[in-house]
Design a protein around this motif. Structure first.
Motif, PDB file in Angstrom:
ATOM      1  N   GLY A   1       0.486  -1.317  -0.195  1.00 60.15           N
ATOM      2  CA  GLY A   1      -0.111  -0.118  -0.046  1.00 60.15           C
ATOM      3  C   GLY A   1       1.071   1.216   0.522  1.00 60.15           C
ATOM      4  O   GLY A   1       0.205   2.009  -0.595  1.00 60.15           O
ATOM      5  N   LEU A   2       1.977   1.375   0.882  1.00 55.22           N
ATOM      6  CA  LEU A   2       2.442   2.591   0.787  1.00 55.22           C
ATOM      7  C   LEU A   2       3.548   2.424   0.128  1.00 55.22           C
ATOM      8  O   LEU A   2       3.318   3.657  -0.801  1.00 55.22           O
ATOM      9  CB  LEU A   2       3.832   2.200   2.259  1.00 55.22           C
ATOM     10  CG  LEU A   2       3.085   2.367   3.233  1.00 55.22           C
ATOM     11  CD1 LEU A   2       4.306   1.567   4.440  1.00 55.22           C
ATOM     12  CD2 LEU A   2       1.873   3.892   3.829  1.00 55.22           C
ATOM     13  N   ILE A   3       4.116   1.653  -1.442  1.00 46.53           N
ATOM     14  CA  ILE A   3       4.820   2.425  -2.272  1.00 46.53           C
ATOM     15  C   ILE A   3       3.984   2.492  -3.479  1.00 46.53           C
ATOM     16  O   ILE A   3       4.587   3.112  -4.174  1.00 46.53           O
ATOM     17  CB  ILE A   3       5.687   0.336  -2.596  1.00 46.53           C
ATOM     18  CG1 ILE A   3       6.717  -0.160  -1.334  1.00 46.53           C
ATOM     19  CG2 ILE A   3       6.065   0.516  -4.056  1.00 46.53           C
ATOM     20  CD1 ILE A   3       7.150  -1.459  -1.308  1.00 46.53           C
ATOM     21  N   CYS A   4       2.860   1.854  -3.815  1.00 45.96           N
ATOM     22  CA  CYS A   4       1.487   2.032  -4.514  1.00 45.96           C
ATOM     23  C   CYS A   4       1.026   3.255  -4.391  1.00 45.96           C
ATOM     24  O   CYS A   4       1.273   4.086  -4.973  1.00 45.96           O
ATOM     25  CB  CYS A   4       0.500   1.162  -4.383  1.00 45.96           C
ATOM     26  SG  CYS A   4       1.381  -0.950  -4.628  1.00 45.96           S
ATOM     27  N   THR A   5       1.074   4.024  -3.195  1.00 43.84           N
ATOM     28  CA  THR A   5       0.326   5.767  -3.246  1.00 43.84           C
ATOM     29  C   THR A   5       1.627   6.193  -3.315  1.00 43.84           C
ATOM     30  O   THR A   5       0.995   7.249  -4.610  1.00 43.84           O
ATOM     31  CB  THR A   5       0.256   5.181  -1.825  1.00 43.84           C
ATOM     32  OG1 THR A   5      -0.459   4.426  -0.423  1.00 43.84           O
ATOM     33  CG2 THR A   5       0.006   6.633  -1.165  1.00 43.84           C
ATOM     34  N   ILE A   6       3.033   6.299  -3.224  1.00 41.41           N
ATOM     35  CA  ILE A   6       4.140   7.160  -3.791  1.00 41.41           C
ATOM     36  C   ILE A   6       3.746   6.657  -5.277  1.00 41.41           C
ATOM     37  O   ILE A   6       4.045   7.787  -5.852  1.00 41.41           O
ATOM     38  CB  ILE A   6       5.046   7.148  -2.808  1.00 41.41           C
ATOM     39  CG1 ILE A   6       4.618   7.192  -1.590  1.00 41.41           C
ATOM     40  CG2 ILE A   6       6.786   7.341  -3.715  1.00 41.41           C
ATOM     41  CD1 ILE A   6       6.207   6.377  -0.382  1.00 41.41           C
ATOM     42  N   LEU A   7       4.476   5.362  -5.857  1.00 39.14           N
ATOM     43  CA  LEU A   7       4.789   5.369  -6.442  1.00 39.14           C
ATOM     44  C   LEU A   7       3.320   5.729  -7.937  1.00 39.14           C
ATOM     45  O   LEU A   7       3.389   6.477  -8.833  1.00 39.14           O
ATOM     46  CB  LEU A   7       4.577   3.984  -6.975  1.00 39.14           C
ATOM     47  CG  LEU A   7       5.815   3.585  -8.359  1.00 39.14           C
ATOM     48  CD1 LEU A   7       6.592   4.743  -9.091  1.00 39.14           C
ATOM     49  CD2 LEU A   7       5.630   1.700  -8.833  1.00 39.14           C
ATOM     50  N   GLY A   8       2.342   5.258  -7.401  1.00 33.95           N
ATOM     51  CA  GLY A   8       0.936   5.542  -8.095  1.00 33.95           C
ATOM     52  C   GLY A   8       0.567   7.050  -8.442  1.00 33.95           C
ATOM     53  O   GLY A   8       0.053   8.058  -9.515  1.00 33.95           O
ATOM     54  N   LEU A   9       0.770   7.600  -6.577  1.00 37.40           N
ATOM     55  CA  LEU A   9       0.617   9.468  -6.815  1.00 37.40           C
ATOM     56  C   LEU A   9       1.570   9.684  -8.220  1.00 37.40           C
ATOM     57  O   LEU A   9       1.232  10.445  -8.582  1.00 37.40           O
ATOM     58  CB  LEU A   9       0.933  10.003  -6.186  1.00 37.40           C
ATOM     59  CG  LEU A   9       0.698  11.303  -4.948  1.00 37.40           C
ATOM     60  CD1 LEU A   9      -0.540  11.849  -5.915  1.00 37.40           C
ATOM     61  CD2 LEU A   9       1.175  11.653  -3.553  1.00 37.40           C
TER      62      LEU A   9
END
Length: 539
Positions: free
Chosen positions: A356-364
């Protein structure tokens, strides 16, 4: 022409291309490279593979047709008529979308399994079970139950975009309600129907949980369960190469489905938004009859499985009558205190939070660059990040399994984490993309006029504005990852199993009641989390 000097946004775009390319393109390239590295045509022509392919195509195709039919009927009834209680009924009918398919399979076995109370009572009265869920028909039924909400969402969205003026014109011209719907509404829905069919068929084609729990006991083998058997037992030479070849076939099907869906989406742009408020079709004298039937079927599909899970959780073994004397918490206690459950819970929560943390930063970052800059390559970056959404989890798992020895992640939790990031990155990109596209660029232009660089204006304006949407997408990634099965079971290593794998192992070991208890706990926690997420989004 004066060459454009690279600035911070340029370097950010290049960095994101490297990261997303490594996460998305490299595993897919590994599948294609290894699958084509040798001639495995003879293996693919083996009777077992052909039978598994036929079973996969039949179960995915038939279930997709049924799901589209059910989803279309629901879209018309819930969004286009005066059906009583349709707003609350919609919430019930969408609930199978929130329950993992393999949990749904365990729940429905409590109703139509060979030792269920219903089948035992029916057998004592008529000499045979009412319906044994095990087998191909059970697989098709469960795939339909868990995919019709997707079809409903697609068809319902298209239905709401059809101008009501067209239907009103047909009715003014003398057509009855159903004649107007048949001659005007349904033809305009055709692209959405085909799109719903392709997406649900591809999704069902690679489902692992339902065929493994319901199909395998009756030797109904699909490609996903065959791949699992090849990897776990090594019954063929060079299993990874053979699995890679099967992965290429699934990848080709997914790409064809994507192309078809993109073409259909372009056709859908021909429809304009409704010019006048839509007036629901009146069901007339059939209103209450149709309403009662819809409510009974809706509650049967949504509440019965949960009640079955609860009843199985309170019994010590399958087939034990549901009486007050037989009720016990031993199955729940066994499921919650088993060492594998604790390990699975810790691994699942840790992997879900990290993903969730990785996808939040990368996706944003990806969504911001893709939607707020004019470079054509950046728009392709957004499309690349969305690609895994249409790729079966089976292909994603095989890609990382091939890469594992080369990148030093074999038999580690890091391998599952990489596959989770690839599979769920699109959830955050999608969550951020819509609000950014609806926001004017005037704020960023004002920041540039005030002296801010392109990168600073992106960070201070677009990044900060869309951060809440990215957090919502990240929480959705966590809730999805914590219940995931297909990727986890294929990348399983000693000590690295997850909650989904723990439930699957309990079911495979014959501990049906303990599996039901753990599935019930995971389902309740997941539904509660999704409910809080929905409430937060509305707020």
């Amino acid at each position: 022409m004066t060459p454009v000097k690279p600035d911070g946004v340029t370097w950010l775009g290049l960095t994101l291309w490297l990261v997303v390319g490594a996460v998305v393109l490299v595993p897919l390239a590994a599948v294609v490279f290894l699958g084509l590295s040798d001639n495995h045509v003879q293996v693919l022509l083996d009777g077992g593979v052909l039978e598994a392919g036929r079973n996969s195509l039949v179960s995915a195709g038939v279930s997709a047709v049924l799901a589209v039919a059910v989803g279309t009927i629901l879209a018309i009834l819930l969004d286009h008529t005066d059906l009583p209680g349709r707003f609350v009924l919609r919430l019930f009918l969408l609930s199978p979308l929130l329950v993992p398919p393999f949990v749904g399979a365990i729940a429905w076995l409590g109703i139509f399994g060979p030792s269920s109370a219903l089948n035992l009572a029916w057998a004592s009265a008529f000499g045979g079970p009412l319906w044994n869920l095990y087998g191909g028909d059970g697989v098709i039924f469960l795939l339909t139950v868990h995919s019709y909400p997707i079809a409903y969402l697609i068809v319902g969205a298209a239905l709401r975009r059809i101008p009501s003026d067209l239907e009103q014109a047909a009715r003014i011209g003398g057509a009855s309600t159903w004649r107007a719907m048949r001659d005007v509404t349904l033809p305009l829905l055709r692209p959405a129907l085909l799109s719903a069919f392709t997406l649900t068929a591809v999704s069902n084609l690679a489902d692992f949980g339902i065929p493994s729990i319901v199909g395998l006991p009756e030797r109904f083998v699909t490609l996903s369960t065959l791949v699992y058997r090849y990897i776990q037992s090594g019954t063929v030479d060079k299993p990874l190469e053979v699995v890679g070849t099967i992965g290429i076939l699934l990848l080709i099907i997914a790409i064809v489905a994507l192309v078809i869906n993109a073409r259909l989406a372009r056709r859908g742009n021909e429809l304009d938004d409704a010019a006048a408020p839509r007036t629901p079709f009146a069901l007339g004298q059939a209103r209450w009859g149709v309403g009662i039937t819809a409510w009974v079927l809706g509650l049967a599909v949504t509440l019965l499985p949960l009640l079955a899970l609860a009843s199985q959780s309170l019994l010590p073994a399958p087939g034990v009558p549901f009486t007050w004397e037989n009720l016990t918490l031993s199955s729940i206690k066994r499921a919650l205190t088993a060492p594998s459950t604790l390990i699975g819970a810790v691994n699942s929560v840790g992997l879900a939070v990290a993903a969730g943390l990785i996808c939040t930063i990368l996706g944003l970052a990806v969504a911001t660059v893709a939607t707020r800059t004019n470079a054509r390559g950046n728009r392709a970056l957004g499309a690349l990040a969305m690609l895994p959404q249409a790729i079966p989890g089976l292909v994603i798992a095989v890609g990382w399994l091939i890469l594992a020895p080369q990148i030093g992640l074999f038999n580690t939790r890091g391998l599952i984490l990489c596959a989770y990031v690839m599979s769920f990155l699109a959830l955050v990109v999608q969550a951020v993309d819509a609000p950014l596209r609806s926001t004017p660029t005037a704020f960023e232009e004002a920041a540039r006029v005030s002296g801010a660089s392109r990168l600073r204006s992106l960070f201070d304006i677009s990044w900060r504005m869309s951060f809440p949407a990215a957090v919502t997408g990240g929480v959705l990634v966590m809730l999805t990852a914590v219940r995931e099965l297909t990727i986890s079971v294929l990348l399983l290593a000693p000590g690295n199993h997850t909650l989904g794998v723990s439930i699957f192992n309990l079911q495979q070991a014959g501990a049906y009641n303990a599996a039901s208890a753990l599935a019930l706990v995971v389902t309740i926690v997941g539904l509660a989390g999704l409910g809080l997420l929905g409430r937060r989004s509305r707020g």
